[in-house]
Design a protein around this motif. Structure first.
Motif, mmCIF file in Angstrom:
data_model
loop_
_atom_site.group_PDB
_atom_site.id
_atom_site.type_symbol
_atom_site.label_atom_id
_atom_site.label_comp_id
_atom_site.label_asym_id
_atom_site.label_seq_id
_atom_site.Cartn_x
_atom_site.Cartn_y
_atom_site.Cartn_z
ATOM 1 N N GLU A 1 -6.077 40.051 6.189
ATOM 2 C CA GLU A 1 -4.611 39.916 6.922
ATOM 3 C C GLU A 1 -3.332 39.489 5.983
ATOM 4 O O GLU A 1 -2.581 40.461 5.795
ATOM 5 C CB GLU A 1 -4.502 38.672 8.128
ATOM 6 C CG GLU A 1 -5.312 39.350 9.337
ATOM 7 C CD GLU A 1 -5.170 38.055 10.546
ATOM 8 O OE1 GLU A 1 -5.890 38.674 11.589
ATOM 9 O OE2 GLU A 1 -4.941 37.067 10.038
ATOM 10 N N GLU B 1 -0.281 42.105 4.331
ATOM 11 C CA GLU B 1 1.212 41.822 4.422
ATOM 12 C C GLU B 1 2.022 42.698 3.317
ATOM 13 O O GLU B 1 2.915 42.898 3.173
ATOM 14 C CB GLU B 1 1.394 40.269 4.189
ATOM 15 C CG GLU B 1 0.996 39.498 5.440
ATOM 16 C CD GLU B 1 1.312 40.076 6.707
ATOM 17 O OE1 GLU B 1 2.465 40.419 6.959
ATOM 18 O OE2 GLU B 1 0.882 39.389 7.913
ATOM 19 N N SER C 1 2.798 47.614 3.272
ATOM 20 C CA SER C 1 3.700 48.413 4.066
ATOM 21 C C SER C 1 4.168 49.658 3.307
ATOM 22 O O SER C 1 4.069 50.518 4.079
ATOM 23 C CB SER C 1 5.214 47.455 4.272
ATOM 24 O OG SER C 1 4.847 46.184 4.988
ATOM 25 N N ARG D 1 -2.735 42.958 12.739
ATOM 26 C CA ARG D 1 -2.697 44.405 12.137
ATOM 27 C C ARG D 1 -1.425 45.464 12.794
ATOM 28 O O ARG D 1 -0.745 45.991 12.363
ATOM 29 C CB ARG D 1 -3.888 45.076 12.323
ATOM 30 C CG ARG D 1 -4.216 46.201 11.170
ATOM 31 C CD ARG D 1 -3.923 45.831 9.922
ATOM 32 N NE ARG D 1 -4.354 46.757 8.787
ATOM 33 C CZ ARG D 1 -4.086 46.748 7.695
ATOM 34 N NH1 ARG D 1 -2.937 46.048 7.365
ATOM 35 N NH2 ARG D 1 -4.556 47.624 6.749
ATOM 36 N N GLN E 1 1.789 44.523 11.475
ATOM 37 C CA GLN E 1 2.046 45.088 10.054
ATOM 38 C C GLN E 1 2.328 46.653 10.453
ATOM 39 O O GLN E 1 2.993 47.121 9.455
ATOM 40 C CB GLN E 1 0.799 44.994 9.264
ATOM 41 C CG GLN E 1 0.477 43.463 8.957
ATOM 42 C CD GLN E 1 -0.768 43.108 8.428
ATOM 43 O OE1 GLN E 1 -1.820 43.888 8.408
ATOM 44 N NE2 GLN E 1 -0.980 41.844 8.045
ATOM 45 N N GLU F 1 5.898 47.040 11.189
ATOM 46 C CA GLU F 1 6.671 46.893 10.134
ATOM 47 C C GLU F 1 6.556 48.030 8.969
ATOM 48 O O GLU F 1 7.673 48.481 8.799
ATOM 49 C CB GLU F 1 6.309 45.761 9.505
ATOM 50 C CG GLU F 1 6.396 44.341 9.953
ATOM 51 C CD GLU F 1 5.976 43.106 9.665
ATOM 52 O OE1 GLU F 1 5.095 43.135 8.260
ATOM 53 O OE2 GLU F 1 6.145 42.156 9.948
#
Length: 406
Positions: free
Chosen positions: A178, A182, A185, A208, A211, A214
């Motif tokens: 995790e 981050e 991306s 997830r 993410q 994002e």
């Protein structure tokens, strides 16, 4: 020595059983397991519970080896953790599914049932292109990847899995994966842009899923119009802070905790453990904005849907929508109905009603304020529209959705 080869229970039958809980309370899944155990203890009694406050990946308490008790319920995350618990030589129930305790029992979420629920959710919305985004080398993520492929076999036009980089040699922990995610991306965004659209993405868990959302924002992939995203665990904090809010599958963690406690009671009484891992099907699915969409190939209709999603609460009218979409009203009406089965005006009202229901459930705002926030001129206009669409009054809806206290 008891019949199952473990240390005999301390003391007499009249003394409460001493049970230690080694379950993380830092995430909703672990907290719900704990609540399931608590409900079992409250219903059946006879236990003295020691709950050790811990987070994912934390070491076990230094004094564990000296603890004297009757049983253990844990979410065993690694072989090392399993060895430390095994040295207690106590009946043990694991609620994680990675390492089965010797002479104990293991409960786990049914990953195949989770995958089927996700596939059905997306197929019902007309998706033909699918993707899976997980953490390479993490046990539950790899299981859900395989299960999602099996659930969609013969039903998908395409299905791709994100090739996440492996973080370390040996066992990969959830927290390591995790944390690394981050900083992915840009890589995730490039993968999302390459996928055929519209695409339905199942993420291995809610972190997830956040993410992925994002990365959609960073990569210019509108969610949910071009990429609908679904997580697993239904961690309300993570889901509601995602943008847009993340739909998620609700594993039956409370039931896992309750059934695990019942199993430990049987083991402490000398019963034999089950031969197989006990799998518990998910409780359901909480739909939020990230997957609240029908798969639409028409780019003008997709653009209209995105504009409605972002502006319906501001009093949007179809005339304003037509200024944003370069087609005539009759053309938009026809193509909209063909794509989503309703008119643009009906979609505007549907989005308003969805927002109104959330406000009624999650706030104590009065009807006048909710009316303003959902694009209605006054409380009476809002109440009339709500009753027409939802078939009940706002007050009755709020009362029915209230969580009982006591």
């Amino acid at each position: 020595m008891s019949s199952n080869g473990l240390c005999a229970s301390r003391g007499t039958r009249d003394l409460p059983k001493r049970v230690i809980l080694l379950i993380e309370s830092s995430r909703a899944y672990g907290r719900n397991c704990l609540l399931g155990v608590a409900d079992y203890v409250r219903a059946h009694g006879g236990w003295q519970v020691l709950q050790v406050e811990r987070g994912l990946g934390e070491r076990l308490p230094a004094g564990l080896a000296a603890w004297r008790g009757d049983g253990v319920i844990a979410r065993i995350e690694s072989a090392r953790m399993a060895d430390e618990i095994a040295r207690l030589r106590l009946p043990t129930v694991d609620l994680r599914g990675v390492v089965r305790p010797p002479h104990g029992a293991t409960f786990d979420a049914d990953h195949e049932a989770i995958a089927r629920l996700a596939a059905d959710h997306f197929l019902h919305r007309g998706f033909r292109h699918f993707a899976y985004c997980g953490f390479a080398g993490v046990d539950f993520s790899d299981k859900r990847d395989r299960a999602f492929r099996a659930a969609l076999e013969g039903r998908a036009a395409s299905l791709e899995s994100y090739a996440a980089p492996r973080r370390a040699r040996g066992q990969v922990t959830v927290l390591q994966s995790e944390a690394g995610g981050e900083f992915e991306s840009a890589r995730l965004a490039a993968w999302l842009r390459r996928l055929p659209k519209p695409v339905a993405v199942l993420a291995c868990n809610d972190v997830r899923g956040r993410q992925v959302l994002e990365a959609c924002s960073q990569g210019g992939v509108p969610a949910p119009e071009e990429a609908a995203v679904l997580g697993v665990d239904d961690d309300q904090v993570i889901c509601e802070l995602s943008s847009p809010p993340l739909s998620s599958i609700r594993p039956a963690a409370h039931r896992i905790g309750f059934e695990g406690a019942a199993m430990l009671d049987r083991l402490m009484a000398g019963g034999a453990p089950p031969a197989e891992v006990v799998l518990i099907a998910p409780q359901g699915l909480t739909q939020r904005q990230s997957s609240d969409v029908a798969a639409v190939d028409d780019p003008d209709v997709a653009a209209a849907l995105a504009f409605i999603r972002d502006h319906a609460g501001g009093g949007l009218r179809v005339a304003e929508l037509l200024q944003r979409v370069p087609v005539s009203r009759s053309t938009l009406e026809r193509r909209f109905r063909a794509a989503v089965g309703r008119s643009p005006a009906a979609e505007i009202e549907r989005v308003r009603m969805s927002r109104a229901q959330a406000l009624l459930c999650d706030t104590d705002y009065g009807l006048e304020r909710i009316a303003r926030l959902t694009g209605y001129q006054c409380a009476s206009q809002f109440a009339a529209a709500f009753k027409r669409c939802v078939k009940t009054t706002p007050g009755a809806f709020r009362k029915a959705q209230a969580v009982p206290r006591g």
